[in-house]
Scaffold this motif. Structure first.
Motif, PDB file in Angstrom:
ATOM      1  N   VAL A 149      28.211 -54.977 -51.973  1.00 30.51           N
ATOM      2  CA  VAL A 149      28.688 -56.406 -51.707  1.00 30.51           C
ATOM      3  C   VAL A 149      30.682 -55.875 -50.878  1.00 30.51           C
ATOM      4  CG1 VAL A 149      30.289 -58.128 -52.684  1.00 30.51           C
ATOM      5  CG2 VAL A 149      28.415 -56.384 -54.176  1.00 30.51           C
ATOM      6  N   GLY A 150      30.571 -56.566 -49.589  1.00 32.64           N
ATOM      7  CA  GLY A 150      31.521 -56.659 -48.592  1.00 32.64           C
ATOM      8  C   GLY A 150      31.465 -57.649 -47.376  1.00 32.64           C
ATOM      9  N   VAL A 151      32.899 -57.293 -46.864  1.00 36.65           N
ATOM     10  CA  VAL A 151      33.064 -58.097 -45.904  1.00 36.65           C
ATOM     11  C   VAL A 151      32.750 -57.632 -44.698  1.00 36.65           C
ATOM     12  CG1 VAL A 151      35.047 -59.307 -47.227  1.00 36.65           C
ATOM     13  CG2 VAL A 151      35.686 -57.435 -45.261  1.00 36.65           C
ATOM     14  N   SER A 152      32.351 -58.089 -43.677  1.00 33.14           N
ATOM     15  CA  SER A 152      31.372 -58.276 -42.307  1.00 33.14           C
ATOM     16  C   SER A 152      32.675 -56.982 -41.505  1.00 33.14           C
ATOM     17  CB  SER A 152      31.668 -59.115 -41.160  1.00 33.14           C
ATOM     18  OG  SER A 152      30.985 -58.308 -40.257  1.00 33.14           O
ATOM     19  N   ARG A 153      31.832 -55.782 -41.147  1.00 32.19           N
ATOM     20  CA  ARG A 153      32.331 -53.803 -40.827  1.00 32.19           C
ATOM     21  C   ARG A 153      32.914 -53.793 -42.197  1.00 32.19           C
ATOM     22  NH1 ARG A 153      28.890 -54.655 -36.767  1.00 32.19           N
ATOM     23  NH2 ARG A 153      30.007 -53.166 -36.013  1.00 32.19           N
ATOM     24  N   THR A 154      31.938 -53.574 -43.249  1.00 39.73           N
ATOM     25  CA  THR A 154      32.384 -52.352 -44.097  1.00 39.73           C
ATOM     26  C   THR A 154      31.241 -51.208 -43.850  1.00 39.73           C
ATOM     27  OG1 THR A 154      32.108 -54.371 -45.905  1.00 39.73           O
ATOM     28  CG2 THR A 154      34.193 -53.759 -45.182  1.00 39.73           C
ATOM     29  N   SER A 155      30.332 -51.270 -43.567  1.00 36.93           N
ATOM     30  CA  SER A 155      29.462 -50.003 -43.275  1.00 36.93           C
ATOM     31  C   SER A 155      28.500 -50.741 -43.964  1.00 36.93           C
ATOM     32  CB  SER A 155      29.609 -48.680 -43.328  1.00 36.93           C
ATOM     33  OG  SER A 155      31.203 -48.605 -42.582  1.00 36.93           O
ATOM     34  N   LYS A 156      28.094 -51.467 -44.502  1.00 40.19           N
ATOM     35  CA  LYS A 156      26.931 -52.623 -45.735  1.00 40.19           C
ATOM     36  C   LYS A 156      25.825 -51.934 -44.982  1.00 40.19           C
ATOM     37  CE  LYS A 156      28.171 -56.291 -46.394  1.00 40.19           C
ATOM     38  NZ  LYS A 156      28.775 -56.326 -45.188  1.00 40.19           N
ATOM     39  N   THR A 157      25.224 -51.919 -43.488  1.00 37.03           N
ATOM     40  CA  THR A 157      24.277 -52.254 -43.292  1.00 37.03           C
ATOM     41  C   THR A 157      23.555 -49.797 -43.225  1.00 37.03           C
ATOM     42  OG1 THR A 157      23.628 -53.646 -42.074  1.00 37.03           O
ATOM     43  CG2 THR A 157      22.517 -51.998 -41.352  1.00 37.03           C
ATOM     44  N   LYS A 208      37.728 -55.976 -33.160  1.00 35.44           N
ATOM     45  CA  LYS A 208      38.730 -55.667 -32.674  1.00 35.44           C
ATOM     46  C   LYS A 208      37.628 -54.481 -31.128  1.00 35.44           C
ATOM     47  CE  LYS A 208      43.050 -56.779 -32.914  1.00 35.44           C
ATOM     48  NZ  LYS A 208      44.587 -56.744 -32.546  1.00 35.44           N
ATOM     49  N   GLU A 209      37.951 -53.148 -31.945  1.00 36.96           N
ATOM     50  CA  GLU A 209      36.227 -52.839 -31.143  1.00 36.96           C
ATOM     51  C   GLU A 209      35.290 -53.469 -31.256  1.00 36.96           C
ATOM     52  OE1 GLU A 209      37.030 -49.765 -29.481  1.00 36.96           O
ATOM     53  OE2 GLU A 209      39.253 -50.296 -29.882  1.00 36.96           O
ATOM     54  N   ARG A 210      35.144 -53.865 -32.303  1.00 39.06           N
ATOM     55  CA  ARG A 210      33.501 -54.425 -31.928  1.00 39.06           C
ATOM     56  C   ARG A 210      33.342 -55.686 -31.353  1.00 39.06           C
ATOM     57  NH1 ARG A 210      27.986 -54.059 -32.208  1.00 39.06           N
ATOM     58  NH2 ARG A 210      26.730 -55.868 -32.849  1.00 39.06           N
ATOM     59  N   LEU A 211      34.612 -55.637 -30.801  1.00 41.91           N
ATOM     60  CA  LEU A 211      34.456 -57.474 -30.235  1.00 41.91           C
ATOM     61  C   LEU A 211      34.398 -56.691 -28.800  1.00 41.91           C
ATOM     62  CD1 LEU A 211      36.864 -59.741 -31.850  1.00 41.91           C
ATOM     63  CD2 LEU A 211      34.921 -59.807 -31.640  1.00 41.91           C
ATOM     64  N   LYS A 212      34.880 -55.558 -28.896  1.00 45.61           N
ATOM     65  CA  LYS A 212      35.262 -55.178 -26.831  1.00 45.61           C
ATOM     66  C   LYS A 212      34.182 -54.748 -26.896  1.00 45.61           C
ATOM     67  CE  LYS A 212      39.964 -53.838 -27.546  1.00 45.61           C
ATOM     68  NZ  LYS A 212      41.597 -52.267 -27.319  1.00 45.61           N
ATOM     69  N   ALA A 213      32.845 -54.187 -27.667  1.00 45.28           N
ATOM     70  CA  ALA A 213      31.543 -53.326 -27.092  1.00 45.28           C
ATOM     71  C   ALA A 213      30.595 -54.703 -26.975  1.00 45.28           C
ATOM     72  CB  ALA A 213      31.454 -52.869 -28.921  1.00 45.28           C
ATOM     73  N   LEU A 214      31.139 -55.758 -27.848  1.00 46.79           N
ATOM     74  CA  LEU A 214      30.398 -57.363 -27.530  1.00 46.79           C
ATOM     75  C   LEU A 214      30.708 -57.687 -26.455  1.00 46.79           C
ATOM     76  CD1 LEU A 214      29.744 -58.437 -30.928  1.00 46.79           C
ATOM     77  CD2 LEU A 214      27.676 -56.810 -29.217  1.00 46.79           C
ATOM     78  N   GLY A 215      31.923 -57.391 -24.885  1.00 50.81           N
ATOM     79  CA  GLY A 215      32.308 -57.769 -24.227  1.00 50.81           C
ATOM     80  C   GLY A 215      32.911 -58.722 -23.793  1.00 50.81           C
ATOM     81  N   LEU A 216      33.384 -59.332 -25.760  1.00 55.16           N
ATOM     82  CA  LEU A 216      34.212 -59.893 -25.785  1.00 55.16           C
ATOM     83  C   LEU A 216      35.753 -60.249 -25.972  1.00 55.16           C
ATOM     84  CD1 LEU A 216      32.392 -62.032 -28.579  1.00 55.16           C
ATOM     85  CD2 LEU A 216      32.162 -62.637 -26.201  1.00 55.16           C
ATOM     86  N   GLN A 219      40.624 -61.531 -29.089  1.00 52.67           N
ATOM     87  CA  GLN A 219      41.519 -62.857 -29.848  1.00 52.67           C
ATOM     88  C   GLN A 219      40.739 -63.575 -30.453  1.00 52.67           C
ATOM     89  OE1 GLN A 219      44.992 -62.320 -29.666  1.00 52.67           O
ATOM     90  NE2 GLN A 219      44.489 -60.337 -29.000  1.00 52.67           N
ATOM     91  N   ALA A 220      39.934 -63.330 -30.792  1.00 48.53           N
ATOM     92  CA  ALA A 220      38.769 -64.041 -31.260  1.00 48.53           C
ATOM     93  C   ALA A 220      39.239 -64.488 -33.299  1.00 48.53           C
ATOM     94  CB  ALA A 220      37.651 -63.792 -31.392  1.00 48.53           C
ATOM     95  N   THR A 221      38.499 -65.281 -33.643  1.00 46.73           N
ATOM     96  CA  THR A 221      38.758 -65.792 -34.689  1.00 46.73           C
ATOM     97  C   THR A 221      38.804 -64.195 -35.930  1.00 46.73           C
ATOM     98  OG1 THR A 221      38.612 -68.005 -34.409  1.00 46.73           O
ATOM     99  CG2 THR A 221      38.956 -67.007 -36.532  1.00 46.73           C
ATOM    100  N   TYR A 222      37.492 -64.206 -35.106  1.00 49.69           N
ATOM    101  CA  TYR A 222      37.210 -62.491 -36.111  1.00 49.69           C
ATOM    102  C   TYR A 222      37.798 -61.270 -36.323  1.00 49.69           C
ATOM    103  CZ  TYR A 222      33.112 -59.045 -37.142  1.00 49.69           C
ATOM    104  OH  TYR A 222      32.273 -58.322 -37.923  1.00 49.69           O
ATOM    105  N   ALA A 223      38.770 -61.057 -35.441  1.00 48.04           N
ATOM    106  CA  ALA A 223      39.425 -60.507 -35.822  1.00 48.04           C
ATOM    107  C   ALA A 223      40.751 -60.737 -35.916  1.00 48.04           C
ATOM    108  CB  ALA A 223      39.388 -59.396 -34.795  1.00 48.04           C
ATOM    109  N   ASN A 224      41.198 -61.718 -36.677  1.00 45.22           N
ATOM    110  CA  ASN A 224      42.520 -62.331 -36.586  1.00 45.22           C
ATOM    111  C   ASN A 224      42.924 -62.090 -37.807  1.00 45.22           C
ATOM    112  OD1 ASN A 224      44.102 -64.955 -37.480  1.00 45.22           O
ATOM    113  ND2 ASN A 224      44.488 -65.003 -35.114  1.00 45.22           N
TER     114      ASN A 224
END
Length: 270
Positions: A149-157, A208-216, A219-224
């Motif tokens: 159980v965890g939030v996104s990007r805690t290496s669950k997968t 932030k690194e994930r957003l960069k890898a996606l070309g975004l 400053q997106a809410t995801y990394a706020n």
């Protein structure tokens, strides 16, 4: 052939290997008109004696796979004494390997089936992890060995896949403030659940690194940071409701976290 051939297959395991070899041989002499009687888990000389007598009476023969050298020797000797044809299917192969590889065999029955079983358990666990990844189907929660159980990007997968290769069935559930956790998570045994905690700063950097890898833009809410604190606060509330153990994954590699989980599982089994 005038009479139906009969072969007694003796093995200290299930006898599949010996039966396959015998069938291959018989196929050269008959069109399927033969009888094979498999005798698995042979562990004593009495069973050997019994089927040597039966084979002699029925004018049949014996094919066998016995890793115990004493039983192999006994069957070979007794078959010659009783004038019963007996084929040692495994013995010559093991003897040759022992000479060539200069190594002593384990002499443990059924190892090939243990290896096969181990392989299929691993495949089953990998398929399970894929099917029940990221809360895709909450029905997997009840069937899992471990629920992450965890939030996104805690290496669950990746953690689920790593544990799957250790034959552990893992379901993972993402925690998002706007979505109520599945009811199944609230009724499952809490000892099967593990919360993956992470610091806000670490999560911010990863996202932030994930957003960069996606070309975004980062400053997106995801990394706020405000959003991250909101998610982590909600995660803590959910974990408190479940009452499960928590591992801080902020500075841990997937392998390190997996080893911690496996140690936790072992302690529960003791």
């Amino acid at each position: 052939m005038n009479t139906q051939p009969i072969v007694y297959v003796l093995s200290d395991s299930v006898g599949e290997t010996a039966e396959l070899v015998v069938k291959a041989g018989l196929s050269q002499f008959t069109n399927g008109d033969y009888k094979i009687q498999r005798v698995p888990y042979v562990e004593d000389k009495e069973t050997i004696d019994e089927f040597l007598h039966i084979a002699r009476e029925k004018k049949g023969m014996i094919g066998f796979t016995l890793v115990d050298p004493e039983l192999r020797r006994y069957l070979n000797d007794q078959s010659k004494t009783m004038n019963v044809e007996a084929i040692d299917i495994m013995g010559p192969t093991m003897d040759a390997m022992e000479r060539v590889f200069d190594s002593t065999p384990r002499l443990e029955a059924g190892l090939i089936h243990k290896l096969d079983e181990d392989y299929f358990k691993k495949i089953e666990a990998i398929e399970f992890a894929v099917k029940y990844d990221d809360g895709r189907d909450p029905r997997g929660i009840a069937r899992a060995d471990i629920i992450l159980v965890g939030v996104s990007r805690t290496s669950k997968t990746p953690l689920s896949q790593y544990l799957a290769h250790k034959r552990i069935k893992v379901a993972n559930v993402p925690i998002v403030p706007e979505v109520d956790p599945p009811e199944e998570l609230m009724v499952v045994d809490p000892s099967k659940c593990i919360g993956l905690r992470i610091t806000a700063d670490k999560l911010n950097g990863i996202r932030k690194e994930r957003l960069k890898a996606l070309g975004l833009g980062d400053q997106a809410t995801y990394a706020n940071m405000e959003r991250i604190h909101q998610e982590l606060d909600y995660f803590n509330k959910v974990i408190d409701r479940i009452g499960c153990e928590v591992i801080d994954v902020s500075n841990k590699a997937v392998e390190e976290t997996a080893n911690l989980i496996m140690r936790m599982m072992q302690k529960k089994e003791i």
